[in-house]
Write an enzyme that holds these catalytic residues in place. Sequence first.
Site, mmCIF file in Angstrom:
data_model
loop_
_atom_site.group_PDB
_atom_site.id
_atom_site.type_symbol
_atom_site.label_atom_id
_atom_site.label_comp_id
_atom_site.label_asym_id
_atom_site.label_seq_id
_atom_site.Cartn_x
_atom_site.Cartn_y
_atom_site.Cartn_z
ATOM 1 N N HIS A 72 0.841 -1.163 0.012
ATOM 2 C CA HIS A 72 0.039 0.003 -0.073
ATOM 3 C C HIS A 72 0.973 1.299 0.169
ATOM 4 O O HIS A 72 1.673 1.447 0.725
ATOM 5 C CB HIS A 72 -0.838 -0.160 1.080
ATOM 6 C CG HIS A 72 -2.171 -0.897 0.998
ATOM 7 N ND1 HIS A 72 -3.401 -0.452 1.583
ATOM 8 C CD2 HIS A 72 -2.096 -1.890 0.490
ATOM 9 C CE1 HIS A 72 -4.250 -1.353 1.225
ATOM 10 N NE2 HIS A 72 -3.652 -2.299 0.567
ATOM 11 N N TYR A 201 -9.198 5.678 7.214
ATOM 12 C CA TYR A 201 -9.375 5.959 8.627
ATOM 13 C C TYR A 201 -10.430 7.081 8.792
ATOM 14 O O TYR A 201 -10.102 8.417 8.226
ATOM 15 C CB TYR A 201 -8.100 6.626 9.442
ATOM 16 C CG TYR A 201 -6.896 5.462 9.658
ATOM 17 C CD1 TYR A 201 -6.748 5.040 10.718
ATOM 18 C CD2 TYR A 201 -6.250 4.904 8.488
ATOM 19 C CE1 TYR A 201 -5.647 3.849 11.010
ATOM 20 C CE2 TYR A 201 -5.378 4.227 8.509
ATOM 21 C CZ TYR A 201 -5.225 3.620 10.031
ATOM 22 O OH TYR A 201 -4.199 2.461 10.267
ATOM 23 N N PRO A 293 -4.407 0.515 18.669
ATOM 24 C CA PRO A 293 -4.180 0.188 17.411
ATOM 25 C C PRO A 293 -4.106 1.048 16.267
ATOM 26 O O PRO A 293 -3.892 0.941 15.111
ATOM 27 C CB PRO A 293 -5.259 -0.868 17.223
ATOM 28 C CG PRO A 293 -6.474 -0.517 18.241
ATOM 29 C CD PRO A 293 -5.730 0.218 19.383
ATOM 30 N N LYS A 297 0.708 0.092 15.034
ATOM 31 C CA LYS A 297 1.978 -0.141 15.391
ATOM 32 C C LYS A 297 2.341 -1.399 16.553
ATOM 33 O O LYS A 297 3.490 -1.781 16.662
ATOM 34 C CB LYS A 297 2.574 1.041 16.434
ATOM 35 C CG LYS A 297 2.680 2.500 15.561
ATOM 36 C CD LYS A 297 3.880 2.334 14.480
ATOM 37 C CE LYS A 297 3.912 3.143 13.368
ATOM 38 N NZ LYS A 297 3.795 2.480 12.081
ATOM 39 N N TYR A 385 4.198 6.340 10.104
ATOM 40 C CA TYR A 385 3.178 5.423 9.778
ATOM 41 C C TYR A 385 3.934 4.285 9.111
ATOM 42 O O TYR A 385 3.826 3.158 9.322
ATOM 43 C CB TYR A 385 2.254 5.760 9.017
ATOM 44 C CG TYR A 385 0.947 4.978 8.576
ATOM 45 C CD1 TYR A 385 -0.175 4.921 9.598
ATOM 46 C CD2 TYR A 385 0.876 3.969 7.504
ATOM 47 C CE1 TYR A 385 -1.227 4.019 9.305
ATOM 48 C CE2 TYR A 385 -0.074 2.951 7.345
ATOM 49 C CZ TYR A 385 -1.135 3.035 8.276
ATOM 50 O OH TYR A 385 -1.994 2.058 8.164
#
Length: 390
Positions: A72, A201, A293, A297, A385
């Site tokens: 991704h 998200y 979550p 990580k 990220y």
Amino acid sequence: MRTQVAIIGGGPSGLLLSQILHLKGIQSVVLERKSRNYVLGRIRAGVLEQGLVDMLHVVKVGKRMEKEGQIHHGFDIAFQGKRHQIDLTALTNGKSVMVYGQTEVTRDLYEARDQMNGVVIDEVDDVSLHKLDTATPFVTYKKAGENFRLDCDFVAGCDGFHGVSRGSIPSHILKEYEKVYPFGWLGVLSETPPVSHELIYNQSDKGFALCSMRNANLSRYYVQCSLEEDVNNWSDDRFWEELKSRLPKETAETLITGPSIEKSIAPLRSFVAEPLSYGRLFLAGDAAHIVPPTGAKGLNLAASDIHYLSEAFIEFYGTGRETKLSQYSDTALKRIWKAMRFSWWMTMLLHHFPENEGFGDRMQQTDLEYLFSSKAAQTSLAENYVGLPY
Ligand code: FAD
Ligand code: DHB
């Protein structure tokens, strides 16, 4: 029985450590409380950083991930009905993440351990650690009602948040830092095509929602829920309705729903124990820390701990030096606290906080508006990220 490193816990941390040590000629025995089927039935993390992907290749368990995992290059954040793309690859000079479930990583690690005749003893009870502050520690446990003793040079505590290892460090030495969030995540796995090819998200007035996936016909969705919720009160229909109400309208309209094949609630917390070592005991993964979550990580942090810890064992067995072992706690904690910060920040940015009304809400809104308007802010999000360097 005797081994060099006794590993408590057969989750991803323990299995990865035993696989790395094996390839370097260092013996280990893994003791796992649950059955293998139980461990492989747990649905957990889904996003792997490049560091973990590289480690899995180096330890010869990357083949299936290479074939079935999805790379991704970005993800979306939805806010006030609009989706904003975070282009990870453009913001990080070409980096990306791999979508491949923790369940699959664990399955691949078990297979590799079996092929190399690794010793993983499951369904053990009453694991207890002894003489950790001496050069001759040992572990006792029960299997099928019989008592066993495992002598070793070192103990690796990879037994998750509820394991015995952390509690074996005397309380006057161990310091714990904790933040419990006033909500959990209700997660559903369903054999339906994901609503989008990248993760979304979603921040909404009704609470956070995440659209994730495992493959082209396996979706993973989460909605923020109250800690009092009982998963049995959530029919599939109720879950899909709640999820849709938190997504941008056009996204909700294209959501394909179907029967859930797993549904569970996980509370959110941030937790760090310091130090990560005591005598001959070394903690790694969820035994030492928990992240909410939101930043994906947890599993990745377990992998970076195992990287530092395995390097330290390799140095010890190769040269007799204990330099890296003595530095393990400090080295790993530096990265752990940065992942703590990032996961906490992502959680604060995207969830609905019941007590936040007024000033807190406006700060959250402004933080998101700043993020979408600033390449510098997006770069900071992206570099965390995809994973900070080991
Ligand atoms: P674990 O996976 O917990 O493994 C520890 C192992 O030790 C277990 O198999 C346990 O059975 C065993 N054990 C425990 N006690 C003993 C004992 N006394 N003796 C022997 N064995 C013992 N992270 C994300 O990034 N994204 C997510 O969506 C996500 N969802 C999660 C959902 C849940 C419900 C949980 C609990 C965690 C989730 N995480 C998620 C976090 C991520 O899964 C963990 O960070 C990761 O599993 C850590 O691996 P570990 O091997 O350190 O610990
Ligand atoms: C998943 C879980 C996460 O916490 C996250 O940030 C991304 C993906 C998942 O389970 O797919």
